[in-house]
Design an enzyme around this catalytic site. Structure first.
Site, PDB file in Angstrom:
ATOM      1  N   SER A 562       2.782  -2.800 -11.969  1.00 30.71           N
ATOM      2  CA  SER A 562       2.635  -1.857 -10.864  1.00 30.71           C
ATOM      3  C   SER A 562       1.288  -1.138 -10.994  1.00 30.71           C
ATOM      4  O   SER A 562       0.244  -1.777 -11.006  1.00 30.71           O
ATOM      5  CB  SER A 562       3.822  -0.900 -10.837  1.00 30.71           C
ATOM      6  OG  SER A 562       3.844  -0.147  -9.655  1.00 30.71           O
ATOM      7  N   HIS A 677      10.282  -4.683  -5.899  1.00 29.71           N
ATOM      8  CA  HIS A 677       9.278  -4.181  -6.840  1.00 29.71           C
ATOM      9  C   HIS A 677       9.856  -4.004  -8.238  1.00 29.71           C
ATOM     10  O   HIS A 677       9.171  -4.208  -9.234  1.00 29.71           O
ATOM     11  CB  HIS A 677       8.726  -2.857  -6.327  1.00 29.71           C
ATOM     12  CG  HIS A 677       7.574  -2.340  -7.135  1.00 29.71           C
ATOM     13  ND1 HIS A 677       6.341  -2.960  -7.161  1.00 29.71           N
ATOM     14  CD2 HIS A 677       7.475  -1.276  -7.970  1.00 29.71           C
ATOM     15  CE1 HIS A 677       5.530  -2.296  -7.960  1.00 29.71           C
ATOM     16  NE2 HIS A 677       6.195  -1.266  -8.468  1.00 29.71           N
TER      17      HIS A 677
END
Length: 705
Positions: A562, A677
């Site tokens: 991320s 995610h």
């Protein structure tokens, strides 16, 4: 929970094992040609490109004789029947969410408090997500539940398809274990909800399905009041923020004395928030710092932390990083400071029970916990340090508003997760512990400090064999996060233990600026155009590892996910000679365009904006995609992402890989077709991806000559 922790997965929760090998990629469409088709996330041409890249990566890495062992070891850990699932106190009972090989989607289940403390609790399944997914032909992921206090009988269960951020909300009866017939149901959207009473819910979502009530970040800014039995079209609008906001959401707080506060939370940016108390159909805005976070309600008073110096009218300055108690009817009169961290400390989490405030904190990145009690209104709070293991991370798992009971988790790099019970009658005691998942005999954890380019001392942890030779030949994996005031602290990661540490690898975690390890100032130093200090800190740790002769660039690899994926991408571009392996996970990489990609607009307060000239100049300077060059030799990276990631999105990773492809540079690329995610609930797929990374790392760092 800090909103950033909800929107951006904490790096520590994503500590997954990495992998290595190299390949040349046939040059097809790349960034040097027309690669715009990759922007069509689910487009046929884009997915064909993805499948071709996936095939090349898997067919190459799976040939390694170590792959099957890596896969089986990881899968056995993920599906272990004796894992420790964290509890939640609801309605006086203990609930948790359980997954194993027979229940990959999971069971939401409950037991009594007394039963939970036994070796074999008597669980009652309330929601079988696997059965629900099969019945409805959906890849349901259980994302939690928001329940109506104090009985917690009716809850809004949150379900997402494959782990994306968008979700569906359904009313659930915890007593019957059934969805409520004709109950509240809110279809798929990025949305937040809060119970006002049994028949009223405040809801923020995409109201017309066309995005007109969503911010550029993709989050809602209009809150409406939903009454049982009424259609969405007749919902009464309670508050409308600005289109330019990041998100607007409702919040309802209750305490053990029966007080209730209904609040509208308006996040103007990622870090600046305004709070309003809902009184009937009107709102009263609270005079508290924009950089503050509400943690709960105690005896009718709000408990919140401030991330900037606060100057309440007529009162002493409240230093940034402090935890305070205020009267919501008059916030600036009678501010009580509960705790102000020292220079080496920062608050991590806050939990509120009926009579106490629990705080988990860091002291030189070592976990601590304290319990605070108000002796008399207006007098200093009494703080008590809780005796818990050192060199660990301590997290507040759940608290009970009806009593002073709470559960804390404790874990370290070499210490499996433990569960500690805190109550009003005894000292904290360990009540459960996960079994060891890898052999720690002969392993040790040390903390060192490196000096960054501006002289700032940067701490980092090293997990290694006690008899490690300082000959520069130790295969070493370095990771960090460095953003959003998220702290990267000791975590027990069985995959790293089995696939890396047991095999002689060294594991390093750097506590660089941009995180929250030393409070708001540590984060602020790495925000926007100051972010180069984050990258300098990381490189300094890498250089320190070499200076100590722990490793050399040939045996040194890095990993980030991320925001950490951006970190890894920047390091690959800025210091290509320092690393021999680079793992870039679900990353931001195109910083010249991130604001228009998925939820990217929400992070301008962290990274800066292309609309601000000085910030644009910095973003152009560090954006990894645009700085890949034909004449530079880069370490072969392993890039992974997820098609259904609706937070960062897969386009960043695709563009980076396409640019490498156009330049004729070798790389590995793997895109999980399902999962968001935060990953997928499919344990075999998780084990597959991590085994690929483990092969990659082994080849690049352990097989390097």
């Amino acid at each position: 929970m800090r909103l950033g922790r909800w929107i951006l997965t904490c790096a520590a929760s994503a500590l997954v094992m990495a992998g290595a090998a190299s390949h040349g990629v046939a040059q097809t469409d790349g960034m040097g040609k027309d690669a715009s088709f990759l922007n069509d996330i689910h487009g046929a041409k884009a997915l064909a490109w993805v499948r071709a890249q996936n095939h090349h990566t898997t067919s190459t890495l799976e040939k390694d004789k170590r792959y099957q062992g890596f896969y089986k070891n990881t899968l056995s850990v993920l599906q272990a029947s004796d894992r420790l699932a964290m509890p939640e106190i609801l309605g006086g009972d203990i609930w948790n969410f359980w997954q194993d090989a027979h229940h990959p989607h999971g069971l939401w289940r409950m037991t009594s408090r007394s039963s939970y403390l036994t070796k074999q609790p008597k669980w009652q399944t309330r929601l079988d997500v696997d059965a629900l997914a099969a019945k409805e032909h959906m890849n349901w992921v259980f994302e939690g539940a928001d329940c109506l206090a104090p009985e917690d009988e009716h809850c809004l269960v949150t379900l997402s398809n494959g782990g994306e951020d968008a979700n569906t909300l359904r009313e659930f009866d915890t007593k019957t274990g059934q969805f409520v017939p004709n109950g509240f149901v809110f279809s798929r959207s990025k949305q937040t909800a809060a119970w006002v009473d049994q028949d009223t819910i405040l809801l923020a979502r995409d109201w017309d399905g066309k995005g007109t009530t969503l911010t550029p970040s993709g989050y809602p800014f209009v809150v409406k009041k939903m009454v049982r039995g009424g259609p969405e079209g007749q919902a009464v609008e309670l508050y409308r923020g600005e289109k330019s906001d990041m998100i607007v959401s409702p919040m309802v707080l209750t305490d053990g004395d029966g007080h209730k506060l209904v609040i509208i939370q308006r996040n103007v940016t990622f870090f600046e928030t305004h709070y309003a108390v809902v009184e009937g159909d009107k709102l009263r805005w609270l005079a508290v710092p924009a950089k503050s976070e509400i943690h709960g309600l105690l005896k009718g008073r709000l408990v919140l932390s401030v991330q900037e110096d606060w100057h309440p009218q007529g009162l002493p300055v409240v230093p940034a990083g402090s935890l305070v108690s205020i009267d919501p009817a008059a916030p600036e009169s009678g501010v009580e400071v509960i705790f102000t961290p020292g220079p080496s400390q920062s608050i991590d989490e806050v939990g509120v029970t009926k009579n106490t405030v629990l705080v988990s904190l860091f002291d030189n990145v070592r976990g601590r916990a304290m319990r605070f009690t108000e002796m008399q209104p207006g007098r200093p709070w009494n703080g008590e340090a809780l005796e818990l293991p050192d060199m660990t991370s301590i997290h507040i798992v759940t608290t009970d508003h009806a009593s002073d009971t709470a559960y804390l988790s404790v874990e370290g790099y070499l210490e499996p997760q433990q569960l500690w019970l805190v109550d009003e009658t005894t000292a904290p005691r360990k009540v459960k512990a996960a079994p060891a998942r890898f052999n720690t005999a002969g392993l040790a954890t040390e903390q060192f400090w490196a000096k960054s380019t501006d002289g700032t001392r940067i701490p980092y942890f090293v997990v290694h064999r006690k008899n490690m030779k300082l000959n520069g030949a130790n295969p070493t994996l370095l990771t960090a996060y460095g953003g959003f005031q998220v702290s990267y602290t000791p975590t027990y990661a069985p995959e790293i233990g089995k696939l890396w540490l047991e095999r002689g690898g060294v594991y390093v975690v750097a506590n660089i600026r941009g995180g929250g390890e030393f409070g708001p100032a540590w984060h602020e130093a790495g925000r926007k155009s100051g972010r180069q200090s984050v990258y300098d800190d990381f490189a300094a740790v890498g250089q320190d590892l070499v200076s100590r002769k722990i490793t050399t660039p040939r045996h040194l690899g890095i990993r980030g996910r991320s925001n950490g994926g951006l970190l890894a991408g920047v390091q690959m571009v800025q210091h290509p000679d320092m690393w021999n392996a680079v793992i870039i996970g679900v990353p931001l990489l195109d910083m010249e365009h991130f604001e228009t990609m998925s939820a990217g607009a929400s992070w301008a307060d962290e990274y800066g904006s292309m609309s601000v000239p000085a910030e644009a100049a910095f973003l152009k300077k560090i954006s990894p995609v645009q700085h890949l060059k034909a004449e530079v030799t880069y370490p072969t990276p392993f890039i992974f992402t997820a098609t259904s990631d609706d937070r960062v999105g897969p386009v960043h990773a695709r563009r980076f890989a396409a640019r490498l492809e156009a330049l004729g540079k070798p790389f590995f690329y793997y895109e999980d077709i399902e999962g968001g995610h935060s990953g997928t609930v499919n344990a075999p797929e998780v084990a597959h991806e991590r085994a690929l990374e483990a092969v990659y790392l082994s080849h690049r760092l352990m097989d390097a000559h």
